[in-house]
Design a protein around this motif. Structure first.
Motif, mmCIF file in Angstrom:
data_model
loop_
_atom_site.group_PDB
_atom_site.id
_atom_site.type_symbol
_atom_site.label_atom_id
_atom_site.label_comp_id
_atom_site.label_asym_id
_atom_site.label_seq_id
_atom_site.Cartn_x
_atom_site.Cartn_y
_atom_site.Cartn_z
ATOM 1 N N GLY B 84 33.619 29.995 54.965
ATOM 2 C CA GLY B 84 33.105 29.678 53.637
ATOM 3 C C GLY B 84 32.977 30.907 52.757
ATOM 4 O O GLY B 84 32.891 30.807 51.535
ATOM 5 N N VAL B 85 33.043 32.005 53.392
ATOM 6 C CA VAL B 85 32.841 33.233 52.618
ATOM 7 C C VAL B 85 34.120 34.037 52.679
ATOM 8 O O VAL B 85 34.224 35.026 53.386
ATOM 9 C CB VAL B 85 31.669 34.056 53.215
ATOM 10 C CG1 VAL B 85 31.289 35.174 52.305
ATOM 11 C CG2 VAL B 85 30.501 33.147 53.516
ATOM 12 N N ASN B 86 35.026 33.534 51.906
ATOM 13 C CA ASN B 86 36.317 34.187 51.989
ATOM 14 C C ASN B 86 36.525 35.056 50.762
ATOM 15 O O ASN B 86 37.065 34.618 49.742
ATOM 16 C CB ASN B 86 37.418 33.144 52.079
ATOM 17 C CG ASN B 86 38.021 33.140 53.464
ATOM 18 O OD1 ASN B 86 37.818 34.063 54.222
ATOM 19 N ND2 ASN B 86 38.739 32.100 53.754
ATOM 20 N N ILE B 87 36.091 36.244 50.912
ATOM 21 C CA ILE B 87 36.286 37.154 49.779
ATOM 22 C C ILE B 87 37.430 38.063 50.143
ATOM 23 O O ILE B 87 37.286 38.998 50.932
ATOM 24 C CB ILE B 87 35.015 37.978 49.507
ATOM 25 C CG1 ILE B 87 33.855 37.031 49.265
ATOM 26 C CG2 ILE B 87 35.253 38.892 48.323
ATOM 27 C CD1 ILE B 87 32.521 37.738 49.207
ATOM 28 N N CYS B 88 38.531 37.744 49.553
ATOM 29 C CA CYS B 88 39.702 38.538 49.889
ATOM 30 C C CYS B 88 39.749 39.764 48.986
ATOM 31 O O CYS B 88 39.303 39.739 47.833
ATOM 32 C CB CYS B 88 40.973 37.706 49.715
ATOM 33 S SG CYS B 88 41.199 36.506 51.035
ATOM 34 N N ILE B 89 40.293 40.764 49.484
ATOM 35 C CA ILE B 89 40.370 42.015 48.738
ATOM 36 C C ILE B 89 41.303 41.921 47.556
ATOM 37 O O ILE B 89 41.213 42.687 46.612
ATOM 38 C CB ILE B 89 40.827 43.161 49.657
ATOM 39 C CG1 ILE B 89 42.145 42.777 50.346
ATOM 40 C CG2 ILE B 89 39.757 43.432 50.708
ATOM 41 C CD1 ILE B 89 42.759 43.927 51.092
ATOM 42 N N THR B 90 42.182 40.962 47.630
ATOM 43 C CA THR B 90 43.150 40.840 46.548
ATOM 44 C C THR B 90 42.687 39.813 45.512
ATOM 45 O O THR B 90 43.480 39.212 44.805
ATOM 46 C CB THR B 90 44.517 40.420 47.120
ATOM 47 O OG1 THR B 90 44.331 39.253 47.923
ATOM 48 C CG2 THR B 90 45.119 41.513 47.945
ATOM 49 N N LYS B 91 41.461 39.629 45.505
ATOM 50 C CA LYS B 91 40.914 38.700 44.520
ATOM 51 C C LYS B 91 41.259 39.108 43.103
ATOM 52 O O LYS B 91 41.400 38.280 42.210
ATOM 53 C CB LYS B 91 39.381 38.656 44.702
ATOM 54 C CG LYS B 91 38.745 37.462 44.077
ATOM 55 C CD LYS B 91 38.962 36.225 44.937
ATOM 56 C CE LYS B 91 38.200 35.099 44.240
ATOM 57 N NZ LYS B 91 38.627 33.793 44.683
ATOM 58 N N ALA B 92 41.330 40.355 42.945
ATOM 59 C CA ALA B 92 41.537 40.840 41.583
ATOM 60 C C ALA B 92 42.926 40.524 41.054
ATOM 61 O O ALA B 92 43.152 40.499 39.840
ATOM 62 C CB ALA B 92 41.289 42.347 41.542
ATOM 63 N N ILE B 93 43.802 40.299 41.945
ATOM 64 C CA ILE B 93 45.170 40.015 41.502
ATOM 65 C C ILE B 93 45.284 38.522 41.274
ATOM 66 O O ILE B 93 45.277 37.745 42.226
ATOM 67 C CB ILE B 93 46.193 40.502 42.539
ATOM 68 C CG1 ILE B 93 45.980 41.985 42.795
ATOM 69 C CG2 ILE B 93 47.596 40.220 42.074
ATOM 70 C CD1 ILE B 93 46.686 42.482 44.024
ATOM 71 N N PRO B 94 45.450 38.125 40.100
ATOM 72 C CA PRO B 94 45.439 36.685 39.820
ATOM 73 C C PRO B 94 46.782 36.054 40.112
ATOM 74 O O PRO B 94 47.802 36.444 39.532
ATOM 75 C CB PRO B 94 45.106 36.613 38.340
ATOM 76 C CG PRO B 94 45.616 37.883 37.779
ATOM 77 C CD PRO B 94 45.574 38.909 38.875
ATOM 78 N N VAL B 95 46.739 35.129 40.992
ATOM 79 C CA VAL B 95 47.935 34.323 41.240
ATOM 80 C C VAL B 95 47.519 32.874 41.098
ATOM 81 O O VAL B 95 46.642 32.414 41.824
ATOM 82 C CB VAL B 95 48.510 34.602 42.633
ATOM 83 C CG1 VAL B 95 49.681 33.691 42.919
ATOM 84 C CG2 VAL B 95 48.933 36.053 42.745
ATOM 85 N N PRO B 96 48.145 32.169 40.227
ATOM 86 C CA PRO B 96 47.746 30.778 40.027
ATOM 87 C C PRO B 96 47.976 29.968 41.293
ATOM 88 O O PRO B 96 48.869 30.251 42.076
ATOM 89 C CB PRO B 96 48.613 30.296 38.888
ATOM 90 C CG PRO B 96 49.721 31.270 38.790
ATOM 91 C CD PRO B 96 49.250 32.555 39.344
ATOM 92 N N GLY B 97 47.185 28.922 41.435
ATOM 93 C CA GLY B 97 47.231 28.154 42.664
ATOM 94 C C GLY B 97 48.057 26.898 42.582
ATOM 95 O O GLY B 97 48.141 26.158 43.543
ATOM 96 N N SER B 98 48.672 26.636 41.480
ATOM 97 C CA SER B 98 49.455 25.404 41.416
ATOM 98 C C SER B 98 50.869 25.723 41.004
ATOM 99 O O SER B 98 51.137 26.708 40.324
ATOM 100 C CB SER B 98 48.819 24.432 40.423
ATOM 101 O OG SER B 98 48.958 24.920 39.103
#
Lengths: 607, 231
Positions: B84-98
């Protein structure tokens, strides 16, 4: 651990409530369970849950989710599309690569219950639909038949843009078979199947899977009928059978051709034909008269072209019953001897080969001495001298005249022996054994075929086994003939080969010139027979042997025509002694079965 | 094929070094240039090779994740709570999910995002490779795979740079990339090392899948511009 404790606590509370509210019979709802969430194309997904106990009241279920750990709670946008107890997330609500935390809450009047959270990442819960439009076509390529199966991906899966990559797998089985045969096809949308049974109906199914996800359901079954075709395996089997049978036929024909005669004999055995023993039809056919007569048991013919060397064989029959006894002109004696001889010779069987002149040596189990006639015939020859036996020695000598003929055995038996003289020349090694005390000299008169006559001196070697051997005939008149016999056929078992003293010629004095045959003489051919000619009988006990100078060229020793120079064999006390050099030579105990004495030993010193 | 790809990449790298730049390959005078020192690969083939490379990395990262989970079986609760606590380091890089959103983004941006992703993960994987040795009963397969992945990432980076150069005709990459990169640092508010490692593995798995998907979309868009946008 904490959760378990909390659950237990909750249950306790529930029980208390139940206890209190027993009359109502209503309880808060049971805990729902989220079974699965699936996405068919990685763009939408649906979650299903199973409700717990309703608790007797109408229970309402709601699904809530969070995205990526944010605390915002969202509720399910669509409870209907997915069916009962489901939640459908359409494209706008789906974001791939984000983790959804999904929970279901069951609520009734009495309370609510929350399910375990489920963590979902859409990218990894993809389960596509089935592949579509499956076609199976039977084709042949280069006379190799195969089944080409084609299909389409599920409609909703976007494989064209590369959003999803699907891998396919198909399975096939005969209609009546039990086991499916699986083939992995990878990313391609067609597949070729080989090794099919002609005439069978096959069932084909396909399903697919994304690179990270679950396998889809199997597609609808496609039936395909394989037409009848000739398999390579069948063809090759028939070919092999044909070749093998052809080969076997060839083999049979060849065998029959080769073994034609044998087959005939086997199938049609020849009619038995009477056969005379010892009579060979083939010999008759060969028209070889000599062989024929020999086969019939007769005697061979002498070579008549040689006058110098006349070899006459005298067969001497050595049997137990023979004894040397002096016939002092006693008619009875003669008769006895004759009878004995007769009885001896009356035997019917087994004599054929032994009777032949050519035979000797170990062939005969018995030595036969054919005793020729006796005094009368000797007498007829006139010049023959038979010296009475002196003390311990006995000599025999014949004077050879042209008219001298061999003793005719007709008087005794009616059988003519005209055989070459055969001397058994004892080996040098046997020299010492040549004479034994019991040796007896057998006088065998010879029949002269040509102008010459030869004396066969035959020393009968008697072993110690002999029993009661008769003494040599005492000296008697010239008219006496001496019979030498042995009680036992001791030489029967003699294994030593005989040697011959070859009679080379008869000189003018009718003396047999005998040439010994010795193994140690290098110049003497071992296969040749050697004969020692008896030149004279001297002193009633000396047998003078001569060597023919002209007969054998290879011999170093030449005969000395003079009497004095010749060898002489003396019979002394049962020994045959050489005259020139007084050499007491023991007559070998190993006398050859035929009874011939081997005089090669005696003549050795002369060499 | 990969070897040839890497050879080309290395060649470009060497070439760039001679120019004394930031390390990104410059334009290669191919075909027209007199001094033909470069070997140019057709774009389609380059795309295929890069995509295959990423596919392989993605598959291996997935295996690493499952191996790591198996290793943590004695500690079942931790992975569950951590999900539930998935803080990925690449959060800052926005990649759309659809898909639709991704299809609306330009090639340039997509490529750059991919490149950033790859570059971000090089360092953490090296760290993971080292930390795994601290665990007891680490399966050799996990160690090998992690090492393999960390070795392959730089080559992937080079491939994507090539792609960018070819597709976008950019010889020189913007330095803004450097600024947007979030440097990986051992976050102090963490989480146990086990949890952190598990999170790292998971995040890398996801990002690898992202890269793979984006590249495939880009390839289709490049080849069949119309059909790819139908959905």
């Amino acid at each position: 651990m904490k959760e378990v404790f909390s659950i237990k606590l909750f249950l306790c509370k529930l029980l208390i409530l139940l206890h209190i509210l027993m009359s109502s019979g209503q309880t808060p709802p049971g805990r729902p369970v989220i079974t699965e969430c699936r996405s068919p194309e990685k763009e939408t997904f649906t979650c299903w849950w199973v409700p717990g106990s309703s608790g007797g009241l109408t229970t309402k279920y709601s699904l809530h989710y969070k995205i990526d750990g944010s605390q915002e709670n969202y509720e399910c946008p669509d409870y209907k599309t997915g069916g009962q107890n489901s939640c459908y997330f359409n494209k706008s609500y789906t974001s791939v690569w984000n983790t959804y935390t999904i929970t279901v809450i069951a609520t009734n009047n009495l309370g609510s219950n929350i399910s375990e959270p489920l963590y979902v990442d859409v990218a990894y819960i993809v389960q596509p639909h089935q592949p579509e439009n499956i076609t199976a076509e039977f084709t042949t390529l280069d006379q190799k038949p195969y089944l080409m199966v084609k299909w389409d991906p599920p409609k909703k899966a976007d494989t064209k843009s590369g959003w999803m990559t699907l891998q396919y797998e198909l399975r096939i089985k005969p209609e009546k078979g039990l086991i499916w045969e699986n083939h992995f096809a990878g990313n391609q949308k067609q597949f070729n199947i080989y090794s099919l049974i002609p005439g069978e109906v096959y069932l084909v199914e396909v399903h697919c899977k994304p690179d990270h996800g679950y396998w889809s359901e199997w597609s609808h079954t496609t039936y395909v009928q394989i037409p009848h075709y000739m398999r390579v395996r069948d063809t090759s089997i028939w070919m092999m059978i044909g070749i093998l049978s052809g080969f076997i036929c060839l083999l049979l024909i060849w065998t029959i051709a080769v073994k034609c005669n044998r087959m005939k004999k086997y199938l049609l055995p020849p009619v038995p034909v009477p056969k005379i023993k010892g009579f060979d039809i083939q010999q008759l056919k060969n028209k070889n008269s000599e062989d024929l007569i020999l086969a019939l048991g007769g005697h061979g013919f002498f070579p008549t072209n040689s006058t110098e060397l006349l070899i006459e064989f005298l067969e001497v029959d050595d049997s137990n019953e023979w004894k040397i006894m002096p016939c002092m002109g006693d008619y009875n004696c003669q008769e006895e001897q004759r009878n004995a001889f007769k009885s001896q010779n009356d035997k019917d069987s087994g004599r054929g080969s032994c009777d032949s002149n050519t035979l000797l040596l170990g062939k005969c189990s018995e030595n036969k001495f054919h005793h020729n006639g006796c005094e009368n015939t000797v007498k007829d020859h006139g010049k023959q001298e038979i010296n009475p036996r002196a003390e311990g020695t006995q000599t025999l000598s014949f004077n050879n005249t042209e008219d001298v003929t061999l003793l005719d055995t007709d008087t005794i038996k009616g059988k003519t022996n005209t055989w070459p003289l055969v001397y058994s020349a004892v080996n040098k090694a046997q020299t010492s054994q040549l004479l034994s005390s019991d040796n007896k000299l057998l006088e065998t008169p010879v029949k002269n075929l040509n102008s010459e006559s030869y004396l066969i001196t035959h020393m009968v070697d008697q072993t110690e086994k002999q029993k009661g051997s008769g003494d040599p005939a005492s000296s008697g008149t010239a008219d006496q003939c001496y019979w030498v016999s042995t009680d036992e056929a001791t030489h029967l078992t003699s294994s030593k080969p005989m040697e011959y003293v070859e009679v080379e010629k008869v000189n003018q004095q009718n003396i047999l010139i005998v040439k010994p045959k010795s193994e140690h003489s290098s110049s003497i051919d071992s296969s040749r027979q050697e004969y020692t000619k008896v030149s004279a009988v001297v002193n009633d006990n000396v047998l003078v042997l001569m060597k023919d100078k002209g007969a054998q060229c290879n011999h170093d020793h030449r005969e000395l025509p003079n009497l004095s120079d010749s060898h002489s064999l003396q019979w002394q006390d049962g020994k045959l002694v050489t005259g020139s050099s007084v050499l007491a030579v023991q007559v070998s105990t190993n006398l050859a079965p035929s009874g011939y004495v081997d005089t090669s030993a005696f003549l050795q010193p002369m060499h | 094929m990969q070897k040839a790809f890497f050879q080309v990449s290395t060649w470009f790298f060497v070439l760039s070094q001679t120019w004394g730049t930031l390390g990104y390959p410059l334009e290669c005078k191919d075909e027209q240039g007199s001094s033909n020192r470069c070997i140019s690969i057709p774009l389609d083939k380059l795309f295929d090779r890069v995509i295959q490379h990423v596919e392989l990395i993605s598959r291996v990262s997935e295996e690493c994740c499952s191996l790591f989970e198996e290793m943590l079986v004695p500690f079942p609760l931790q992975p569950k709570t951590s999900r539930g606590v998935n803080i990925c380091i690449t959060k800052a890089i926005p990649v759309p999910g659809s898909k639709s959103e991704i299809q609306q983004i330009s090639d340039k941006w997509l490529l750059h995002s991919v490149l950033m992703l790859v570059q971000t993960w090089i360092e953490p994987l090296t760290y993971l490779q080292e930390t795994l040795n601290r665990y007891d009963d680490v399966p050799d397969a996990l160690l090998n795979k992690t090492k393999w992945v960390s070795d392959k990432l730089p080559s992937l980076e080079q491939g994507i740079v090539l792609l960018i150069k070819k597709m976008l005709q950019e010889g020189f990459l913007m330095t803004e990339l450097q600024q947007t990169l979030t440097h990986f640092n051992k976050q102090p508010e963490v989480l146990e090392s086990t949890l952190r490692d598990y999170t790292l593995f998971n995040c890398f798995k996801k990002d690898a899948h992202k890269i793979e998907t984006i590249l495939k979309l880009l390839k289709c868009r490049r080849n069949h511009k119309l059909s790819c946008l139908l959905y």
